[in-house]
Design an enzyme around this catalytic site. Structure first.
Site, PDB file in Angstrom:
ATOM      1  N   THR A 118       0.644  -1.677   0.101  1.00 36.43           N
ATOM      2  CA  THR A 118       0.245   0.253  -0.081  1.00 36.43           C
ATOM      3  C   THR A 118       0.994   0.802  -0.174  1.00 36.43           C
ATOM      4  O   THR A 118       0.873   2.024  -0.601  1.00 36.43           O
ATOM      5  CB  THR A 118      -1.155   0.267   1.616  1.00 36.43           C
ATOM      6  OG1 THR A 118      -1.378  -1.001   1.207  1.00 36.43           O
ATOM      7  CG2 THR A 118      -1.602   1.108   1.323  1.00 36.43           C
ATOM      8  N   VAL A 119       1.798   1.489   0.839  1.00 34.41           N
ATOM      9  CA  VAL A 119       2.682   3.142   1.091  1.00 34.41           C
ATOM     10  C   VAL A 119       3.786   3.137  -0.065  1.00 34.41           C
ATOM     11  O   VAL A 119       3.172   3.783  -0.607  1.00 34.41           O
ATOM     12  CB  VAL A 119       3.132   2.403   2.306  1.00 34.41           C
ATOM     13  CG1 VAL A 119       4.156   3.950   2.403  1.00 34.41           C
ATOM     14  CG2 VAL A 119       2.251   2.553   3.128  1.00 34.41           C
ATOM     15  N   VAL A 179       6.180   6.833  12.120  1.00 32.56           N
ATOM     16  CA  VAL A 179       5.517   7.470  14.008  1.00 32.56           C
ATOM     17  C   VAL A 179       4.676   7.755  13.294  1.00 32.56           C
ATOM     18  O   VAL A 179       4.657   8.948  12.454  1.00 32.56           O
ATOM     19  CB  VAL A 179       5.677   8.041  14.187  1.00 32.56           C
ATOM     20  CG1 VAL A 179       5.181   7.817  15.831  1.00 32.56           C
ATOM     21  CG2 VAL A 179       7.945   7.073  15.509  1.00 32.56           C
ATOM     22  N   ILE A 216       1.845  12.401  10.311  1.00 26.30           N
ATOM     23  CA  ILE A 216       2.088  14.009  11.045  1.00 26.30           C
ATOM     24  C   ILE A 216       3.612  13.771  11.278  1.00 26.30           C
ATOM     25  O   ILE A 216       4.174  12.465  11.249  1.00 26.30           O
ATOM     26  CB  ILE A 216       1.610  13.574  12.320  1.00 26.30           C
ATOM     27  CG1 ILE A 216      -0.431  13.431  12.442  1.00 26.30           C
ATOM     28  CG2 ILE A 216       1.895  14.171  13.610  1.00 26.30           C
ATOM     29  CD1 ILE A 216      -0.269  12.565  13.723  1.00 26.30           C
ATOM     30  N   GLU A 234      10.928   8.905   9.296  1.00 27.82           N
ATOM     31  CA  GLU A 234       9.850  10.340   9.480  1.00 27.82           C
ATOM     32  C   GLU A 234       8.146   8.911   9.507  1.00 27.82           C
ATOM     33  O   GLU A 234       6.705   9.455  10.554  1.00 27.82           O
ATOM     34  CB  GLU A 234       9.117  11.373   8.617  1.00 27.82           C
ATOM     35  CG  GLU A 234       7.700  11.755   8.804  1.00 27.82           C
ATOM     36  CD  GLU A 234       8.193  12.916  10.704  1.00 27.82           C
ATOM     37  OE1 GLU A 234       9.242  13.684  10.425  1.00 27.82           O
ATOM     38  OE2 GLU A 234       7.360  12.397  11.432  1.00 27.82           O
ATOM     39  N   ASP A 252       2.649  -2.394  18.160  1.00 29.48           N
ATOM     40  CA  ASP A 252       2.824  -1.064  16.814  1.00 29.48           C
ATOM     41  C   ASP A 252       3.004   0.093  18.187  1.00 29.48           C
ATOM     42  O   ASP A 252       3.421   0.428  17.445  1.00 29.48           O
ATOM     43  CB  ASP A 252       1.212  -1.301  16.285  1.00 29.48           C
ATOM     44  CG  ASP A 252       1.572  -0.206  15.379  1.00 29.48           C
ATOM     45  OD1 ASP A 252       1.377  -0.389  14.375  1.00 29.48           O
ATOM     46  OD2 ASP A 252       1.073   1.580  15.915  1.00 29.48           O
ATOM     47  N   GLU A 288      -5.540  -5.614  10.086  1.00 30.53           N
ATOM     48  CA  GLU A 288      -4.176  -6.938   9.712  1.00 30.53           C
ATOM     49  C   GLU A 288      -5.167  -8.376  10.512  1.00 30.53           C
ATOM     50  O   GLU A 288      -6.051  -7.904  10.913  1.00 30.53           O
ATOM     51  CB  GLU A 288      -3.079  -7.307  10.286  1.00 30.53           C
ATOM     52  CG  GLU A 288      -2.673  -6.438  10.432  1.00 30.53           C
ATOM     53  CD  GLU A 288      -1.439  -5.496   9.077  1.00 30.53           C
ATOM     54  OE1 GLU A 288      -1.455  -7.060   8.413  1.00 30.53           O
ATOM     55  OE2 GLU A 288      -0.819  -4.911   8.784  1.00 30.53           O
ATOM     56  N   LYS A 325       6.200   2.262  18.501  1.00 26.88           N
ATOM     57  CA  LYS A 325       6.224   3.825  17.956  1.00 26.88           C
ATOM     58  C   LYS A 325       6.929   4.672  19.651  1.00 26.88           C
ATOM     59  O   LYS A 325       7.217   5.595  19.051  1.00 26.88           O
ATOM     60  CB  LYS A 325       4.994   4.425  17.597  1.00 26.88           C
ATOM     61  CG  LYS A 325       4.794   4.237  16.005  1.00 26.88           C
ATOM     62  CD  LYS A 325       3.114   4.148  15.954  1.00 26.88           C
ATOM     63  CE  LYS A 325       2.645   3.149  14.394  1.00 26.88           C
ATOM     64  NZ  LYS A 325       0.957   3.107  14.189  1.00 26.88           N
TER      65      LYS A 325
END
Lengths: 412, 412
Positions: free
Chosen positions: B12-13, B131, B135, B128, B200, B189, B204
């Site tokens: 996806t990313v 996390v 943002i 970046e 998760d 997921e 972070k």
């Protein structure tokens, strides 16, 4: 490395900047082996007694002493007026000095010339502290703009008025009493007009929207309406409706036309902006790829604003920045407030029976399905959806009949 | 300028990154005359059919093809596992390539070695996107740290669990049903453990607090408790109390000791964090000079996360950055959760009369002035102020008696 800085102004923010750099309150300055210091400070009166501990020999009263000091590579201007500040900044850049400022009046009015002068002389012109106090909004906005088209900016940009509205709401005080309290605490100026009539907010919105939309939009082209007319009664009524009153700036870009407004807005209590209290600011920006981002922090105050100024200084120290084209100058149309509409809250003082009917007649020209309440010589009306222009026209007509009123749009 | 990039991963990313750069969806890439492109993409299966339009000849299945391509100066790693990702990043930096990643697992576990490798080879290591999705928290945190000591970090760091809690609260659904819905929509997921059990979030928080406090704090040293036990009944009760349940990460630094927790927290409805809904994140940081700053935006999703990845790329393109010491490695003590205390909400399933008395006896060892309600075989207790350690011990004792329960601290 030795780096000498000239500081213009030694008020609240100037003192904070001096403390962070020369008194090494900021981490960078206490840890670095570089020799970075403010070597000259421009003040009006070098002999005035100050609580800040500062060697008297670095205070100067003639700007030329700083301008012609070739060891000074960076000027920090924290004086708040239009002139001679604007001339000083131009002269400094023409002499090859970087300029950092917190002066929103000069930036919003003259950014086009300032950016061109910066580029021509290959020096930085940075102004993070001019909007949002300690919130790093200018830096972030410019980063977001490298990837995104920004379509909307919205937020609370003035700490003084947010403090007043918060205190009115939480402590049940009248506007005038809260303003006086804010003045005593140093949150509001002796002449509060710039804050409560919207000039401060519209200057900040001018800076943000000019950067975001790539076109110099001057402060005096932005519709603004202040909060002088709001009363405790309005706050109570709005609270009972389940809403909160905030003083908002809002800019939208749509199909080459920009729309801007600075006005009191009624928001649902579970809106994030509704929970921004005291002197805090919140700025929301929406990009076409990143979606909505919001930034919250102290919008005013010595340390937060000084932090923003020094952040610009560290940007110059740590980066080898080449000034870039900031305003793309795609021609944009000013759509004023014509995109904004919503239900409106009106509170009117009704002294006589005849006025009552006059008011209802006037309002019926714009809206028929209104919620109307009358008690204790006050008439409260929640209209159906009106266009902002119609609401303003209606308000002017009512005022022309000598009817005292407060009104605000309800953000749905 | 020609700049070639190797992309590791086309999920996806990765697809979002490809679109912004090669398909020029990002402003910088559509406006620049520089030739910047992803020239090779590492995938597992080059022949798999994809909705993304991508020339098949740039897909490779062997990392060595990218590593040994001397034209490729930058590697973007958007694969999510620990290995071979970690090895790939180290190898790329040893070959003099800059590395950008969204991989929080690798960064939180190995940041010390990654930062050293970056410095040794004079290349960037940027993360970046690891996390807070879109943002810009890592960049901002590092800027704030140049001036401030950071004393506190707090926020919603996981979009999936915030989506689940929002939907449970707004639509009155049970946990399992909401989780299934989130899985169908692709927000969660197939194996939801990393999200709902806190791995998760603690990864972070590990990244943020390590940067903020200057000391590598690994994920497995952070106390975490998930949200599997929460029911519709809890949400209703908390709502009626005038509160909201959120899944929060919290880190505090005090006198050389750090305290961290990841757990469900009950907040007043007028807290800013309470109004962060759906997949949005909010991160609050507090510095000794700047005060509190909050950042809000999409914590997950293709475009927001890809925007953060490409932001790092533009940082490398536009700056001539020399990697700096990121972890100062002042030795810090781990105070675990011993600084956190507050009133607690407990909901217990009581099947038999004997259990009722057992529960009240157990609880009376820790707290006497409790508010107790019993209805429909459920016991609800609001305790007086307890230390977090005591509340957890109490919960374990109750669970050891086979009592099903959910509990959460009330943030005052």
């Amino acid at each position: 490395m030795t780096l000498k800085i000239g500081l213009l102004g030694l008020g609240t923010v100037g003192s904070g900047v001096y403390e962070i750099i020369n008194q090494k309150k900021g981490c960078y300055f206490s840890n670095t082996e570089e020799d970075i210091m403010i070597s000259k400070v421009l003040v009006k009166d070098a002999l005035k007694s100050r609580t800040l501990k500062i060697p008297p020999e670095i205070l100067v009263t003639d700007f030329q002493e700083i301008l012609n000091d070739e060891e000074i590579q960076i000027i920090i201007c924290v004086m708040g007026g239009m002139e001679p500040e604007y001339t000083y900044m131009l002269q400094a850049m023409e002499k090859g000095k970087h300029v950092i400022t917190a002066n929103k009046a000069v930036v919003s009015e003259h950014m086009d010339v300032l950016f061109k002068t910066s580029k021509k002389n290959n020096v930085n012109f940075l102004f993070e502290a001019s909007v949002g106090g300690g919130i790093p909004i200018i830096t972030t906005l410019q980063q977001v703009l490298k990837i995104n088209q920004i379509t909307e900016i919205k937020g609370i940009l003035n700490g003084t008025t947010n403090y007043i509205l918060t205190k009115m709401s939480q402590e049940g005080l009248e506007f005038e009493d809260t303003l006086k309290k804010a003045q005593q605490l140093g949150f509001a100026e002796a002449d509060p007009s710039a804050d409560i009539d919207g000039f401060d907010v519209s200057r900040k919105l001018s800076i943000l929207s000019s950067l975001a939309f790539g076109y110099h939009i001057k402060e005096n082209t932005i519709y603004k309406r202040g909060i002088r007319e709001v009363t405790k009664l309005d706050m109570d009524y709005i609270d009972q409706m389940g809403y909160v009153l905030k003083y908002l700036a809002h800019a939208i870009l749509k199909d080459g036309t920009y729309y801007q407004t600075v006005e009191p807005i009624i928001l649902s209590k579970n809106h994030m902006i509704s929970n921004v209290n005291e002197e805090f600011n919140l700025i929301s920006i929406t990009g076409n790829i990143i979606g909505e981002l919001q930034f919250y922090g102290k919008g005013a105050g010595k340390n937060a604003t000084a932090n923003a100024v020094v952040g610009d200084l560290l940007y110059i120290i740590n980066n080898h920045f080449v000034p870039q084209e900031i305003l793309l100058n795609h021609p944009l149309q000013n759509g004023n407030i014509s995109t904004f509409n919503g239900r409106y809250y009106f509170r009117m003082d009704v002294k006589k029976q005849e006025e009552f009917e006059k008011i209802l007649n006037l309002i019926s020209n714009y809206s028929n399905q209104n919620k109307i309440e009358y008690s204790n010589k006050k008439l409260f009306i929640i209209t159906e959806t009106l266009r902002a222009n119609d609401a303003n026209t209606l308000a002017k007509k009512l005022q022309s009949h000598n009817i005292h009123l407060f009104y605000a749009r309800i953000d749905s």
